[in-house]
Design a protein around this motif. Structure first.
Motif, PDB file in Angstrom:
ATOM      1  N   VAL A  40       0.841  -1.203   0.000  1.00  0.00           N
ATOM      2  CA  VAL A  40       0.000   0.000   0.000  1.00  0.00           C
ATOM      3  C   VAL A  40       0.875   1.253   0.000  1.00  0.00           C
ATOM      4  CG1 VAL A  40      -1.731   1.305   1.297  1.00  0.00           C
ATOM      5  CG2 VAL A  40      -2.002  -1.155   0.985  1.00  0.00           C
ATOM      6  N   LEU A  41       1.992   1.226   0.720  1.00  0.00           N
ATOM      7  CA  LEU A  41       2.889   2.383   0.705  1.00  0.00           C
ATOM      8  C   LEU A  41       3.490   2.596  -0.682  1.00  0.00           C
ATOM      9  CD1 LEU A  41       4.674   2.096   4.169  1.00  0.00           C
ATOM     10  CD2 LEU A  41       2.773   3.585   3.498  1.00  0.00           C
ATOM     11  N   THR A  42       3.777   1.520  -1.383  1.00  0.00           N
ATOM     12  CA  THR A  42       4.258   1.637  -2.767  1.00  0.00           C
ATOM     13  C   THR A  42       3.176   2.245  -3.642  1.00  0.00           C
ATOM     14  OG1 THR A  42       5.767  -0.223  -2.502  1.00  0.00           O
ATOM     15  CG2 THR A  42       5.140   0.345  -4.758  1.00  0.00           C
ATOM     16  N   LEU A  43       1.938   1.823  -3.459  1.00  0.00           N
ATOM     17  CA  LEU A  43       0.836   2.402  -4.228  1.00  0.00           C
ATOM     18  C   LEU A  43       0.652   3.882  -3.891  1.00  0.00           C
ATOM     19  CD1 LEU A  43      -1.694  -0.556  -3.986  1.00  0.00           C
ATOM     20  CD2 LEU A  43      -0.527   0.238  -6.052  1.00  0.00           C
ATOM     21  N   CYS A  44       0.925   4.259  -2.644  1.00  0.00           N
ATOM     22  CA  CYS A  44       0.806   5.670  -2.246  1.00  0.00           C
ATOM     23  C   CYS A  44       1.798   6.551  -3.000  1.00  0.00           C
ATOM     24  CB  CYS A  44       1.054   5.829  -0.750  1.00  0.00           C
ATOM     25  SG  CYS A  44      -0.322   5.334   0.287  1.00  0.00           S
ATOM     26  N   SER A  45       2.903   5.982  -3.384  1.00  0.00           N
ATOM     27  CA  SER A  45       3.905   6.775  -4.102  1.00  0.00           C
ATOM     28  C   SER A  45       3.886   6.452  -5.591  1.00  0.00           C
ATOM     29  CB  SER A  45       5.297   6.522  -3.525  1.00  0.00           C
ATOM     30  OG  SER A  45       5.648   5.164  -3.666  1.00  0.00           O
ATOM     31  N   SER A  46       2.815   5.828  -6.026  1.00  0.00           N
ATOM     32  CA  SER A  46       2.693   5.375  -7.403  1.00  0.00           C
ATOM     33  C   SER A  46       2.745   6.516  -8.400  1.00  0.00           C
ATOM     34  CB  SER A  46       1.364   4.632  -7.577  1.00  0.00           C
ATOM     35  OG  SER A  46       1.200   4.242  -8.908  1.00  0.00           O
ATOM     36  N   SER A  47       3.447   6.245  -9.465  1.00  0.00           N
ATOM     37  CA  SER A  47       3.364   7.118 -10.634  1.00  0.00           C
ATOM     38  C   SER A  47       3.540   6.243 -11.842  1.00  0.00           C
ATOM     39  CB  SER A  47       4.417   8.219 -10.593  1.00  0.00           C
ATOM     40  OG  SER A  47       5.698   7.686 -10.748  1.00  0.00           O
ATOM     41  N   SER A  48       2.767   6.529 -12.846  1.00  0.00           N
ATOM     42  CA  SER A  48       2.878   5.794 -14.090  1.00  0.00           C
ATOM     43  C   SER A  48       4.002   6.421 -14.883  1.00  0.00           C
ATOM     44  CB  SER A  48       1.574   5.899 -14.871  1.00  0.00           C
ATOM     45  OG  SER A  48       0.521   5.413 -14.091  1.00  0.00           O
ATOM     46  N   SER A  49       4.290   5.839 -16.022  1.00  0.00           N
ATOM     47  CA  SER A  49       5.282   6.441 -16.895  1.00  0.00           C
ATOM     48  C   SER A  49       4.785   7.820 -17.269  1.00  0.00           C
ATOM     49  CB  SER A  49       5.452   5.600 -18.150  1.00  0.00           C
ATOM     50  OG  SER A  49       5.812   4.304 -17.806  1.00  0.00           O
ATOM     51  N   PRO A  50       5.497   8.865 -16.868  1.00  0.00           N
ATOM     52  CA  PRO A  50       4.985  10.187 -17.163  1.00  0.00           C
ATOM     53  C   PRO A  50       4.943  10.465 -18.651  1.00  0.00           C
ATOM     54  CG  PRO A  50       6.992  10.309 -15.821  1.00  0.00           C
ATOM     55  CD  PRO A  50       6.737   8.880 -16.138  1.00  0.00           C
ATOM     56  N   SER A  51       3.875  11.090 -19.054  1.00  0.00           N
ATOM     57  CA  SER A  51       3.742  11.488 -20.439  1.00  0.00           C
ATOM     58  C   SER A  51       3.727  13.007 -20.442  1.00  0.00           C
ATOM     59  CB  SER A  51       2.471  10.862 -21.005  1.00  0.00           C
ATOM     60  OG  SER A  51       1.696  11.731 -21.693  1.00  0.00           O
ATOM     61  N   SER A  52       4.896  13.569 -20.551  1.00  0.00           N
ATOM     62  CA  SER A  52       5.055  15.004 -20.403  1.00  0.00           C
ATOM     63  C   SER A  52       4.372  15.785 -21.504  1.00  0.00           C
ATOM     64  CB  SER A  52       6.541  15.353 -20.362  1.00  0.00           C
ATOM     65  OG  SER A  52       7.162  14.873 -21.535  1.00  0.00           O
ATOM     66  N   GLU A  53       3.954  15.105 -22.560  1.00  0.00           N
ATOM     67  CA  GLU A  53       3.347  15.821 -23.665  1.00  0.00           C
ATOM     68  C   GLU A  53       1.838  15.787 -23.595  1.00  0.00           C
ATOM     69  OE1 GLU A  53       5.220  15.323 -27.315  1.00  0.00           O
ATOM     70  OE2 GLU A  53       7.151  14.975 -26.416  1.00  0.00           O
ATOM     71  N   SER A  54       1.268  15.355 -22.455  1.00  0.00           N
ATOM     72  CA  SER A  54      -0.182  15.322 -22.314  1.00  0.00           C
ATOM     73  C   SER A  54      -0.709  16.739 -22.259  1.00  0.00           C
ATOM     74  CB  SER A  54      -0.570  14.590 -21.034  1.00  0.00           C
ATOM     75  OG  SER A  54      -0.167  13.259 -21.106  1.00  0.00           O
ATOM     76  N   SER A  55      -1.745  16.981 -23.025  1.00  0.00           N
ATOM     77  CA  SER A  55      -2.276  18.334 -23.065  1.00  0.00           C
ATOM     78  C   SER A  55      -3.495  18.509 -22.173  1.00  0.00           C
ATOM     79  CB  SER A  55      -2.631  18.707 -24.501  1.00  0.00           C
ATOM     80  OG  SER A  55      -3.539  17.772 -25.025  1.00  0.00           O
ATOM     81  N   SER A  56      -4.225  17.448 -21.860  1.00  0.00           N
ATOM     82  CA  SER A  56      -5.427  17.599 -21.051  1.00  0.00           C
ATOM     83  C   SER A  56      -5.117  17.354 -19.581  1.00  0.00           C
ATOM     84  CB  SER A  56      -6.510  16.617 -21.517  1.00  0.00           C
ATOM     85  OG  SER A  56      -6.208  15.322 -21.085  1.00  0.00           O
ATOM     86  N   PRO A  57      -5.844  18.022 -18.676  1.00  0.00           N
ATOM     87  CA  PRO A  57      -5.633  17.807 -17.245  1.00  0.00           C
ATOM     88  C   PRO A  57      -5.879  16.360 -16.833  1.00  0.00           C
ATOM     89  CG  PRO A  57      -6.999  19.755 -17.616  1.00  0.00           C
ATOM     90  CD  PRO A  57      -6.812  19.081 -18.935  1.00  0.00           C
ATOM     91  N   THR A  58      -6.881  15.712 -17.447  1.00  0.00           N
ATOM     92  CA  THR A  58      -7.172  14.320 -17.112  1.00  0.00           C
ATOM     93  C   THR A  58      -5.999  13.426 -17.470  1.00  0.00           C
ATOM     94  OG1 THR A  58      -9.505  14.721 -17.532  1.00  0.00           O
ATOM     95  CG2 THR A  58      -8.792  12.429 -17.459  1.00  0.00           C
ATOM     96  N   ALA A  59      -5.445  13.614 -18.645  1.00  0.00           N
ATOM     97  CA  ALA A  59      -4.301  12.802 -19.075  1.00  0.00           C
ATOM     98  C   ALA A  59      -3.107  13.051 -18.169  1.00  0.00           C
ATOM     99  CB  ALA A  59      -3.954  13.102 -20.522  1.00  0.00           C
ATOM    100  N   ALA A  60      -2.891  14.296 -17.778  1.00  0.00           N
ATOM    101  CA  ALA A  60      -1.762  14.606 -16.902  1.00  0.00           C
ATOM    102  C   ALA A  60      -1.942  13.954 -15.539  1.00  0.00           C
ATOM    103  CB  ALA A  60      -1.617  16.119 -16.750  1.00  0.00           C
ATOM    104  N   ALA A  61      -3.152  13.981 -15.004  1.00  0.00           N
ATOM    105  CA  ALA A  61      -3.400  13.360 -13.702  1.00  0.00           C
ATOM    106  C   ALA A  61      -3.196  11.859 -13.773  1.00  0.00           C
ATOM    107  CB  ALA A  61      -4.818  13.669 -13.220  1.00  0.00           C
ATOM    108  N   THR A  62      -3.658  11.243 -14.852  1.00  0.00           N
ATOM    109  CA  THR A  62      -3.471   9.811 -15.027  1.00  0.00           C
ATOM    110  C   THR A  62      -1.999   9.492 -15.178  1.00  0.00           C
ATOM    111  OG1 THR A  62      -5.639   9.554 -16.010  1.00  0.00           O
ATOM    112  CG2 THR A  62      -4.043   7.848 -16.495  1.00  0.00           C
ATOM    113  N   ALA A  63      -1.280  10.319 -15.933  1.00  0.00           N
ATOM    114  CA  ALA A  63       0.129  10.055 -16.205  1.00  0.00           C
ATOM    115  C   ALA A  63       0.957  10.021 -14.933  1.00  0.00           C
ATOM    116  CB  ALA A  63       0.681  11.106 -17.161  1.00  0.00           C
ATOM    117  N   ASN A  64       0.608  10.775 -13.941  1.00  0.00           N
ATOM    118  CA  ASN A  64       1.421  10.746 -12.734  1.00  0.00           C
ATOM    119  C   ASN A  64       0.810   9.906 -11.618  1.00  0.00           C
ATOM    120  OD1 ASN A  64      -0.447  12.418 -11.502  1.00  0.00           O
ATOM    121  ND2 ASN A  64       0.717  14.268 -11.903  1.00  0.00           N
ATOM    122  N   GLY A  65      -0.164   9.084 -11.905  1.00  0.00           N
ATOM    123  CA  GLY A  65      -0.680   8.110 -10.953  1.00  0.00           C
ATOM    124  C   GLY A  65      -1.597   8.662  -9.876  1.00  0.00           C
TER     125      GLY A  65
END
Length: 178
Positions: free
Chosen positions: A117-142
């Motif tokens: 659970v602590l690992t999930l708390c610090s979870s981040s997906s592979s960042p997609s720095s070129e995401s233009s929408s707020p939803t995509a950016a939020a998903t990209a950083n977990g």
């Protein structure tokens, strides 16, 4: 039990959120009716596998998202699918942590569930720095995964030893609240 648990563990990786939720709820409920050793040996490993989805070759998620409009869209769908599985894992880990002793002991929560659970708390997906929408950016950083892990923390907190609560769980909760 030998035939039911494998069926349910395969369903917690289903692309449909309602199927995953029902299977996860069923597994957690089943934990009250099987041997305590089977909770640790059969149910917990399934939840822990899900918690590692999308973080290095874990299976699951290829069919979520349907068709793609290119590599970027396919990558976003795979990221979404992996996050969905980690969210399911977070909820299932919290449900399993809530099982009363002897099915789930404070020591087992400390050794297996708290680190996941602590690992999930610090979870981040592979960042997609070129995401233009707020939803995509939020998903990209977990964000969604971290939110579900934070929601799991109170149930994990109630089941872990006091030292873990003080030294590991509460600091993680505090860090995420900032």
């Amino acid at each position: 039990t030998g035939q039911l648990i494998p069926q349910l563990t395969s369903l917690i990786g289903d692309p449909d959120v309602d199927v995953r939720r029902s299977a996860s709820d069923s597994l957690a409920s089943l934990g009250m009716h099987i041997r305590p050793s089977d909770v640790e040996g059969l149910l917990l490993p399934a939840a822990l596998r899900l918690s590692r989805s999308g973080t290095g070759g874990a299976e699951g998620g290829d069919s979520i998202g349907g068709g793609s409009d290119g590599a970027e869209s396919e990558g976003e769908a795979q990221t979404q699918a992996a996050e969905d599985l980690r969210i399911t894992s977070s909820n299932l880990l919290a449900d399993l942590a809530s099982l009363p002793p002897p099915r789930m002991t404070p020591d087992l929560v400390s050794r297996r569930i708290v680190p996941a659970v602590l690992t999930l708390c610090s979870s981040s997906s592979s960042p997609s720095s070129e995401s233009s929408s707020p939803t995509a950016a939020a998903t990209a950083n977990g964000f969604r995964v971290r939110r579900s892990a934070v929601q799991a923390l109170p149930r994990v907190l109630a089941s872990c030893p006091e030292a873990d609560a003080r030294d590991r769980v509460l600091p993680a909760f505090d860090a995420l609240s900032r």
